[in-house]
Design a protein around this motif. Structure first.
Motif, PDB file in Angstrom:
ATOM      1  N   VAL A   1      13.074   7.914  -8.397  1.00 39.91           N
ATOM      2  CA  VAL A   1      13.044   7.603  -6.963  1.00 39.91           C
ATOM      3  C   VAL A   1      11.927   8.377  -6.258  1.00 39.91           C
ATOM      4  O   VAL A   1      11.553   9.471  -6.677  1.00 39.91           O
ATOM      5  N   ARG A   2      11.419   7.764  -5.176  1.00 38.20           N
ATOM      6  CA  ARG A   2      10.341   8.405  -4.425  1.00 38.20           C
ATOM      7  C   ARG A   2      10.329   7.868  -3.003  1.00 38.20           C
ATOM      8  O   ARG A   2      10.677   6.711  -2.769  1.00 38.20           O
ATOM      9  N   VAL A   3       9.906   8.721  -2.075  1.00 40.25           N
ATOM     10  CA  VAL A   3       9.650   8.294  -0.698  1.00 40.25           C
ATOM     11  C   VAL A   3       8.148   8.387  -0.481  1.00 40.25           C
ATOM     12  O   VAL A   3       7.593   9.487  -0.462  1.00 40.25           O
ATOM     13  N   PRO A   4       7.453   7.245  -0.371  1.00 40.57           N
ATOM     14  CA  PRO A   4       5.998   7.286  -0.251  1.00 40.57           C
ATOM     15  C   PRO A   4       5.548   7.745   1.139  1.00 40.57           C
ATOM     16  O   PRO A   4       6.269   7.543   2.123  1.00 40.57           O
ATOM     17  N   LYS A   5       4.376   8.348   1.189  1.00 34.72           N
ATOM     18  CA  LYS A   5       3.842   8.820   2.471  1.00 34.72           C
ATOM     19  C   LYS A   5       2.848   7.794   2.982  1.00 34.72           C
ATOM     20  O   LYS A   5       1.623   7.972   2.846  1.00 34.72           O
ATOM     21  N   HIS A   6       3.365   6.708   3.459  1.00 36.57           N
ATOM     22  CA  HIS A   6       2.495   5.643   3.965  1.00 36.57           C
ATOM     23  C   HIS A   6       3.274   4.846   4.997  1.00 36.57           C
ATOM     24  O   HIS A   6       4.334   4.293   4.694  1.00 36.57           O
ATOM     25  N   GLU A   7       2.713   4.810   6.211  1.00 29.39           N
ATOM     26  CA  GLU A   7       3.382   4.177   7.340  1.00 29.39           C
ATOM     27  C   GLU A   7       3.831   2.748   7.035  1.00 29.39           C
ATOM     28  O   GLU A   7       4.960   2.359   7.324  1.00 29.39           O
ATOM     29  N   ALA A   8       2.913   1.938   6.468  1.00 28.56           N
ATOM     30  CA  ALA A   8       3.226   0.525   6.224  1.00 28.56           C
ATOM     31  C   ALA A   8       4.316   0.384   5.163  1.00 28.56           C
ATOM     32  O   ALA A   8       5.258  -0.399   5.315  1.00 28.56           O
TER      33      ALA A   8
ATOM     34  N   PRO B   1       0.837  -1.205   0.000  1.00 30.72           N
ATOM     35  CA  PRO B   1       0.000   0.000   0.000  1.00 30.72           C
ATOM     36  C   PRO B   1       0.869   1.251   0.000  1.00 30.72           C
ATOM     37  O   PRO B   1       1.905   1.291   0.656  1.00 30.72           O
ATOM     38  N   THR B   2       0.493   2.242  -0.780  1.00 30.75           N
ATOM     39  CA  THR B   2       1.135   3.563  -0.687  1.00 30.75           C
ATOM     40  C   THR B   2       0.002   4.585  -0.697  1.00 30.75           C
ATOM     41  O   THR B   2      -1.168   4.216  -0.843  1.00 30.75           O
ATOM     42  N   GLU B   3       0.334   5.866  -0.544  1.00 31.46           N
ATOM     43  CA  GLU B   3      -0.730   6.873  -0.531  1.00 31.46           C
ATOM     44  C   GLU B   3      -1.288   7.120  -1.934  1.00 31.46           C
ATOM     45  O   GLU B   3      -2.391   7.639  -2.076  1.00 31.46           O
ATOM     46  N   THR B   4      -0.536   6.734  -2.977  1.00 37.22           N
ATOM     47  CA  THR B   4      -1.028   6.987  -4.335  1.00 37.22           C
ATOM     48  C   THR B   4      -1.893   5.819  -4.805  1.00 37.22           C
ATOM     49  O   THR B   4      -3.106   5.950  -4.934  1.00 37.22           O
ATOM     50  N   VAL B   5      -1.254   4.685  -5.096  1.00 32.79           N
ATOM     51  CA  VAL B   5      -1.974   3.472  -5.496  1.00 32.79           C
ATOM     52  C   VAL B   5      -1.231   2.292  -4.872  1.00 32.79           C
ATOM     53  O   VAL B   5      -0.159   2.473  -4.310  1.00 32.79           O
ATOM     54  N   TYR B   6      -1.817   1.087  -4.955  1.00 35.19           N
ATOM     55  CA  TYR B   6      -1.071  -0.085  -4.490  1.00 35.19           C
ATOM     56  C   TYR B   6       0.053  -0.372  -5.474  1.00 35.19           C
ATOM     57  O   TYR B   6      -0.126  -0.289  -6.683  1.00 35.19           O
ATOM     58  N   GLY B   7       1.230  -0.721  -4.921  1.00 38.86           N
ATOM     59  CA  GLY B   7       2.365  -1.062  -5.769  1.00 38.86           C
ATOM     60  C   GLY B   7       2.584  -2.566  -5.770  1.00 38.86           C
ATOM     61  O   GLY B   7       2.183  -3.271  -4.855  1.00 38.86           O
TER      62      GLY B   7
ATOM     63  N   LEU C   1      12.793  -0.619  -2.866  1.00 40.74           N
ATOM     64  CA  LEU C   1      11.856  -1.512  -3.553  1.00 40.74           C
ATOM     65  C   LEU C   1      11.418  -0.930  -4.885  1.00 40.74           C
ATOM     66  O   LEU C   1      11.054   0.248  -4.963  1.00 40.74           O
ATOM     67  N   ALA C   2      11.469  -1.755  -5.930  1.00 40.07           N
ATOM     68  CA  ALA C   2      10.908  -1.360  -7.224  1.00 40.07           C
ATOM     69  C   ALA C   2       9.429  -1.680  -7.161  1.00 40.07           C
ATOM     70  O   ALA C   2       9.058  -2.789  -6.783  1.00 40.07           O
ATOM     71  N   ALA C   3       8.579  -0.717  -7.497  1.00 44.71           N
ATOM     72  CA  ALA C   3       7.146  -0.982  -7.376  1.00 44.71           C
ATOM     73  C   ALA C   3       6.339  -0.164  -8.368  1.00 44.71           C
ATOM     74  O   ALA C   3       6.077   1.013  -8.120  1.00 44.71           O
ATOM     75  N   PRO C   4       5.938  -0.746  -9.484  1.00 48.37           N
ATOM     76  CA  PRO C   4       4.979  -0.076 -10.361  1.00 48.37           C
ATOM     77  C   PRO C   4       3.578  -0.284  -9.794  1.00 48.37           C
ATOM     78  O   PRO C   4       3.401  -1.025  -8.823  1.00 48.37           O
ATOM     79  N   SER C   5       2.602   0.368 -10.400  1.00 48.71           N
ATOM     80  CA  SER C   5       1.236   0.194  -9.925  1.00 48.71           C
ATOM     81  C   SER C   5       0.828  -1.278 -10.077  1.00 48.71           C
ATOM     82  O   SER C   5       1.177  -1.936 -11.048  1.00 48.71           O
ATOM     83  N   ALA C   6       0.101  -1.769  -9.075  1.00 45.82           N
ATOM     84  CA  ALA C   6      -0.228  -3.196  -9.002  1.00 45.82           C
ATOM     85  C   ALA C   6      -1.471  -3.521  -9.819  1.00 45.82           C
ATOM     86  O   ALA C   6      -2.512  -3.881  -9.288  1.00 45.82           O
TER      87      ALA C   6
ATOM     88  N   ALA D   1      -4.190  -2.334   3.617  1.00 43.35           N
ATOM     89  CA  ALA D   1      -4.243  -1.139   4.456  1.00 43.35           C
ATOM     90  C   ALA D   1      -5.362  -0.218   3.964  1.00 43.35           C
ATOM     91  O   ALA D   1      -5.209   0.999   3.928  1.00 43.35           O
ATOM     92  N   GLY D   2      -6.450  -0.828   3.535  1.00 44.04           N
ATOM     93  CA  GLY D   2      -7.585  -0.028   3.106  1.00 44.04           C
ATOM     94  C   GLY D   2      -7.363   0.665   1.773  1.00 44.04           C
ATOM     95  O   GLY D   2      -6.430   0.339   1.037  1.00 44.04           O
ATOM     96  N   ALA D   3      -8.221   1.634   1.476  1.00 37.62           N
ATOM     97  CA  ALA D   3      -8.137   2.344   0.199  1.00 37.62           C
ATOM     98  C   ALA D   3      -7.019   3.386   0.257  1.00 37.62           C
ATOM     99  O   ALA D   3      -6.705   3.915   1.317  1.00 37.62           O
ATOM    100  N   CYS D   4      -6.411   3.675  -0.899  1.00 36.68           N
ATOM    101  CA  CYS D   4      -5.308   4.646  -0.943  1.00 36.68           C
ATOM    102  C   CYS D   4      -5.846   6.062  -0.769  1.00 36.68           C
ATOM    103  O   CYS D   4      -6.901   6.409  -1.313  1.00 36.68           O
ATOM    104  N   ALA D   5      -5.085   6.889  -0.046  1.00 32.31           N
ATOM    105  CA  ALA D   5      -5.549   8.239   0.261  1.00 32.31           C
ATOM    106  C   ALA D   5      -5.641   9.112  -0.992  1.00 32.31           C
ATOM    107  O   ALA D   5      -6.616   9.839  -1.180  1.00 32.31           O
ATOM    108  N   VAL D   6      -4.640   9.035  -1.855  1.00 31.22           N
ATOM    109  CA  VAL D   6      -4.627   9.896  -3.048  1.00 31.22           C
ATOM    110  C   VAL D   6      -5.368   9.225  -4.203  1.00 31.22           C
ATOM    111  O   VAL D   6      -6.180   9.844  -4.888  1.00 31.22           O
TER     112      VAL D   6
END
Ligand code: AMP
Ligand code: MG
Length: 331
Positions: A113-120, A24-30, A132-137, A165-170
């Motif tokens: 590169v990116r630092v996601p805003k998501h605790e998990a 889970p990230t704040e944008t979409v699931y990776g 971690l390499a992570a495109p949209s899932a 972790a539920g629905a993504c915030a963004v």
């Protein structure tokens, strides 16, 4: 809702083992894998069913971890200070010795590169100890996944764990800002806008619209890696002076005019996968092309690679390289 420690530990174990985790990230699931492990990254492309190797966004847990991978500049520092952790991806030159797999970066000299805003997500990246390499899932061509159910439905057993972790915030992909050139350019619009970025950087930030009214799809704006030496695909034998990029056994591969490919000097021979495994071949593709890209070679002859599964993306990349050298008529 944030996954518990047990879930995070399980995710880390899978990632260290070379497996895929729905993150889970704040944008979409990776769809996440250890970015340093080319075999694990190959699984991402196989699972997504992408017919091309697009470079992936490398997720870090903080600025310092990202700064180990890419050359930060003043704009990058200012943008990261303002928007990290958050939905902003920065394209920057790879550092010399950057350990991220060449496949994750599609062989390019720049890296996203990116630092996601998501605790998990941050907890997993930190505990894994690797970016971690992570495109949209989502499967290639489908909508991005914004709930754990979307990920599970799309991938089934191909992903070992979805950290729910539920629905993504963004619910919208990150803004992709290219800071590797003279002027900052947005390659993909997202939650962070050009106006916000202009304000922080103190100069104009424009969208790359290309020739169309609509923003270019990120893939279109990419300059793909192509060797300087010509590439000849589907080779059934070698010409004198050529290097060989093999796939599978080469016992019967001959050199026209005499000689056997297996006796080539070390610098002129690489095998993508002796066992004929497409995952292994994908993981090796860019680093081996680079190794053979030497001026003493007249061309890089590449053996036939099956056009199924990951072989489709491998052939796509090779065909582009061959076309650049005028050799694609042999395909
Ligand atoms: P996704 O992985 O689906 O979130 O998409 C990431 C997008 O970021 C890709 O489609 C690329 O176009 C873009 N991207 C990643 N790395 C680079 C790079 N080195 N240069 C330009 N664009 C990149
Ligand atoms: Mg996507």
């Amino acid at each position: 809702m944030v996954p518990n420690m047990a879930g995070i530990e399980e995710a880390v174990r899978i990632l260290k083992d070379g497996g895929l985790v729905g993150l889970p990230t704040e944008t979409v699931y990776g769809l996440a894998a250890n970015a340093l492990d080319g075999g694990a990254v190959a699984k991402i492309f196989a699972a997504k069913g992408r017919p091309q190797f697009n470079p992936l966004i490398i997720h870090c847990h903080n600025f310092d971890q990202a700064a180990e991978l890419v050359e930060m500049n003043a704009d990058a520092r200012a943008a990261a200070e303002a928007f990290w952790p958050g939905p902003l991806t920065l394209i920057l030159p790879r550092k010399a010795g950057c350990p991220v797999s060449d496949l994750a970066g599609a062989g390019l000299s720049t890296l996203a590169v990116r630092v996601p805003k998501h605790e998990a997500a941050l907890a997993v990246i930190k505990a894994a100890g690797v970016p971690l390499a992570a495109p949209s899932a989502n499967k290639s061509g489908s909508l991005s996944a914004t709930t754990p159910q979307h990920v599970a439905e799309a991938f089934g057993d191909e992903v070992e764990l979805v950290l729910a972790a539920g629905a993504c915030a963004v619910g919208l992909e990150s803004t992709v800002l290219d800071l590797s050139g003279d002027a900052p350019v947005i390659l993909r619009p997202g939650a962070v806008t050009a106006e916000e970025l202009s304000e922080v950087l103190g100069r104009a930030v424009v969208y790359d619209h290309g020739d169309h009214d609509a923003p270019k799809s990120p893939g279109q704006t990419l300059k793909h890696y192509a060797p300087a030496v010509p590439v000849r695909i589907n080779a059934i034998d070698l010409l004198p002076g050529e290097a060989l990029l093999a796939f599978g056994p080469i016992k019967f591969m001959g050199i026209r005019g005499g000689g056997a490919a297996k006796d080539l000097p070390e610098d002129s021979l690489r095998n993508l996968s002796e066992a004929g495994d497409l995952h292994e071949a994908a993981a090796n593709l860019f680093s081996m092309m680079r190794a053979l890209d030497r001026p003493e070679h007249k061309a890089i002859a590449v053996m036939n690679i099956p056009k199924t599964g990951l072989g489709i993306a491998i052939n796509d990349r090779l065909r582009r390289a061959a076309r650049a050298s005028g050799f694609d008529r042999l395909d």
